[in-house]
Design a protein around this motif. Structure first.
Motif, PDB file in Angstrom:
ATOM      1  N   ALA A 189       4.473  -1.065  -8.823  1.00  0.00           N
ATOM      2  CA  ALA A 189       3.549  -2.008  -9.266  1.00  0.00           C
ATOM      3  C   ALA A 189       3.813  -1.880 -10.806  1.00  0.00           C
ATOM      4  O   ALA A 189       3.887  -0.708 -10.634  1.00  0.00           O
ATOM      5  N   GLN A 190       2.935  -2.874 -11.658  1.00  0.00           N
ATOM      6  CA  GLN A 190       2.528  -2.935 -12.792  1.00  0.00           C
ATOM      7  C   GLN A 190       1.651  -3.879 -12.934  1.00  0.00           C
ATOM      8  O   GLN A 190       1.356  -4.438 -12.657  1.00  0.00           O
ATOM      9  N   PHE A 191       0.918  -3.106 -13.603  1.00  0.00           N
ATOM     10  CA  PHE A 191      -0.348  -3.976 -14.458  1.00  0.00           C
ATOM     11  C   PHE A 191      -1.161  -3.563 -15.880  1.00  0.00           C
ATOM     12  O   PHE A 191      -0.262  -3.212 -16.785  1.00  0.00           O
ATOM     13  N   TRP A 192      -1.233  -5.258 -16.345  1.00  0.00           N
ATOM     14  CA  TRP A 192      -1.934  -4.753 -17.819  1.00  0.00           C
ATOM     15  C   TRP A 192      -3.261  -4.943 -18.024  1.00  0.00           C
ATOM     16  O   TRP A 192      -3.965  -5.791 -16.312  1.00  0.00           O
ATOM     17  N   MET A 193      -4.668  -5.604 -18.640  1.00  0.00           N
ATOM     18  CA  MET A 193      -5.933  -4.969 -18.761  1.00  0.00           C
ATOM     19  C   MET A 193      -5.739  -6.965 -19.686  1.00  0.00           C
ATOM     20  O   MET A 193      -6.492  -7.200 -20.618  1.00  0.00           O
ATOM     21  N   LYS A 194      -4.627  -7.417 -19.883  1.00  0.00           N
ATOM     22  CA  LYS A 194      -4.622  -9.297 -20.456  1.00  0.00           C
ATOM     23  C   LYS A 194      -6.014  -9.681 -19.964  1.00  0.00           C
ATOM     24  O   LYS A 194      -5.993  -9.553 -18.705  1.00  0.00           O
ATOM     25  N   ASN A 195      -6.245 -10.467 -20.651  1.00  0.00           N
ATOM     26  CA  ASN A 195      -7.955 -11.325 -20.215  1.00  0.00           C
ATOM     27  C   ASN A 195      -8.800 -10.575 -19.652  1.00  0.00           C
ATOM     28  O   ASN A 195      -9.847 -10.950 -19.033  1.00  0.00           O
ATOM     29  N   THR A 196      -9.126  -8.768 -19.266  1.00  0.00           N
ATOM     30  CA  THR A 196      -9.794  -8.264 -18.501  1.00  0.00           C
ATOM     31  C   THR A 196     -10.642  -7.910 -19.137  1.00  0.00           C
ATOM     32  O   THR A 196     -10.159  -6.729 -20.280  1.00  0.00           O
ATOM     33  N   LEU A 197     -11.743  -8.265 -19.269  1.00  0.00           N
ATOM     34  CA  LEU A 197     -13.200  -7.870 -19.779  1.00  0.00           C
ATOM     35  C   LEU A 197     -13.858  -6.267 -19.999  1.00  0.00           C
ATOM     36  O   LEU A 197     -14.511  -5.748 -20.895  1.00  0.00           O
ATOM     37  N   ILE A 198     -12.857  -5.866 -18.577  1.00  0.00           N
ATOM     38  CA  ILE A 198     -14.256  -4.380 -18.168  1.00  0.00           C
ATOM     39  C   ILE A 198     -12.864  -2.933 -17.924  1.00  0.00           C
ATOM     40  O   ILE A 198     -12.107  -3.851 -17.332  1.00  0.00           O
ATOM     41  N   PRO A 199     -14.109  -1.644 -18.175  1.00  0.00           N
ATOM     42  CA  PRO A 199     -12.867  -1.274 -18.268  1.00  0.00           C
ATOM     43  C   PRO A 199     -12.594  -1.088 -16.274  1.00  0.00           C
ATOM     44  O   PRO A 199     -13.398  -1.027 -15.198  1.00  0.00           O
ATOM     45  N   LEU A 200     -10.814  -0.550 -16.026  1.00  0.00           N
ATOM     46  CA  LEU A 200     -10.843  -0.491 -14.560  1.00  0.00           C
ATOM     47  C   LEU A 200     -10.043   0.596 -13.868  1.00  0.00           C
ATOM     48  O   LEU A 200      -9.719   0.888 -14.985  1.00  0.00           O
ATOM     49  N   ASP A 201     -10.133   0.830 -13.043  1.00  0.00           N
ATOM     50  CA  ASP A 201      -9.755   2.351 -12.222  1.00  0.00           C
ATOM     51  C   ASP A 201      -8.925   1.170 -11.304  1.00  0.00           C
ATOM     52  O   ASP A 201      -9.317   0.456 -10.614  1.00  0.00           O
ATOM     53  N   MET A 202      -7.550   1.707 -11.584  1.00  0.00           N
ATOM     54  CA  MET A 202      -6.209   1.371 -10.380  1.00  0.00           C
ATOM     55  C   MET A 202      -5.448   2.570  -9.371  1.00  0.00           C
ATOM     56  O   MET A 202      -5.544   3.709 -10.464  1.00  0.00           O
ATOM     57  N   ILE A 203      -5.891   2.001  -8.450  1.00  0.00           N
ATOM     58  CA  ILE A 203      -5.809   2.757  -7.325  1.00  0.00           C
ATOM     59  C   ILE A 203      -4.278   2.685  -6.518  1.00  0.00           C
ATOM     60  O   ILE A 203      -4.890   1.804  -5.931  1.00  0.00           O
ATOM     61  N   PHE A 204      -3.926   3.183  -7.062  1.00  0.00           N
ATOM     62  CA  PHE A 204      -2.542   2.965  -5.858  1.00  0.00           C
ATOM     63  C   PHE A 204      -2.175   3.459  -4.687  1.00  0.00           C
ATOM     64  O   PHE A 204      -2.180   4.640  -4.491  1.00  0.00           O
ATOM     65  N   ALA A 205      -1.975   2.595  -3.311  1.00  0.00           N
ATOM     66  CA  ALA A 205      -1.468   3.275  -2.232  1.00  0.00           C
ATOM     67  C   ALA A 205      -0.134   2.323  -1.427  1.00  0.00           C
ATOM     68  O   ALA A 205       0.544   1.764  -2.124  1.00  0.00           O
ATOM     69  N   ASP A 206       0.609   3.325  -1.335  1.00  0.00           N
ATOM     70  CA  ASP A 206       1.520   2.758  -0.634  1.00  0.00           C
ATOM     71  C   ASP A 206       1.464   2.460   1.136  1.00  0.00           C
ATOM     72  O   ASP A 206       0.484   2.292   1.294  1.00  0.00           O
ATOM     73  N   GLY A 207       2.796   1.545   2.064  1.00  0.00           N
ATOM     74  CA  GLY A 207       2.151   1.485   2.650  1.00  0.00           C
ATOM     75  C   GLY A 207       1.571   1.861   3.812  1.00  0.00           C
ATOM     76  O   GLY A 207       1.242   1.297   5.261  1.00  0.00           O
ATOM     77  N   THR A 208       1.641   3.460   3.879  1.00  0.00           N
ATOM     78  CA  THR A 208       0.398   3.985   5.023  1.00  0.00           C
ATOM     79  C   THR A 208      -0.986   4.118   4.568  1.00  0.00           C
ATOM     80  O   THR A 208      -1.694   4.249   5.556  1.00  0.00           O
ATOM     81  N   GLY A 209      -1.002   3.490   3.393  1.00  0.00           N
ATOM     82  CA  GLY A 209      -2.199   3.761   3.029  1.00  0.00           C
ATOM     83  C   GLY A 209      -2.662   5.294   2.045  1.00  0.00           C
ATOM     84  O   GLY A 209      -3.884   5.651   1.799  1.00  0.00           O
ATOM     85  N   ARG A 210      -1.499   5.909   1.939  1.00  0.00           N
ATOM     86  CA  ARG A 210      -1.922   6.838   1.124  1.00  0.00           C
ATOM     87  C   ARG A 210      -1.813   6.507  -0.027  1.00  0.00           C
ATOM     88  O   ARG A 210      -0.701   6.023  -0.632  1.00  0.00           O
TER      89      ARG A 210
END
Length: 157
Positions: free
Chosen positions: A76-97
């Motif tokens: 998964a790759q994200f970018w912040m185009k048109n996003t107006l606020i700073p964000l944290d991104m928490i990535f998890a696998d299929g088990t929720g880890r």
């Protein structure tokens, strides 16, 4: 008979209601060695919802976020185009880890944010919050979209 009565009483108690409410489509729970937190979430589980994400929003309420749900594991790759606020991104696998946390993504930045391979869930929350709370790789994410038979923290717990 007393055991049956006790089970019925506990099922109707406020604690039981809280436990059930904690695992709902509009909430994500996270736990880690030093803490636990819940977030009210909007789901982004279609290609259109995932493409839009939190773009164009002037703010994100404290204790809120967006949960991206993918049909299968991926890089998964994200970018912040048109996003107006700073964000944290928490990535998890299929088990929720939780496998990776990216803190304070810069509004409007087009640099790809790579969550690594095997991502099925991404929780976006207000920038800087993951670090303040201590959310890091190894934390457990609980939500009804995580299959209970493979979840590290199933909804039934």
């Amino acid at each position: 008979m007393r055991t049956l009565w006790l089970a019925a009483f506990l099922a109707m108690s406020p604690m039981a209601a809280l436990a059930q409410a904690a695992c709902a489509p509009d909430r994500v729970d996270l736990r880690w060695a030093d803490g636990r937190e819940s977030f009210a979430v909007e789901l982004a589980d279609s290609p259109e919802e995932r493409a839009r994400g939190l773009m164009f929003r002037p703010q994100l309420d404290p204790g809120s976020g967006m949960l991206f749900v993918y049909e299968s594991p991926r890089r998964a790759q994200f970018w912040m185009k048109n996003t107006l606020i700073p964000l944290d991104m928490i990535f998890a696998d299929g088990t929720g880890r939780v496998t990776q946390v990216h803190s304070d993504a810069v509004p409007g930045d087009l640099t790809p944010i790579d969550g690594g391979p095997g991502v099925v869930f991404v929780l976006e929350i207000n920038g800087g919050l993951a670090e303040r709370l201590g959310i890091a790789p190894g934390a457990d994410l609980r939500h009804p979209a995580v299959p209970s038979d493979s979840a590290v923290w199933p909804c039934e717990d």
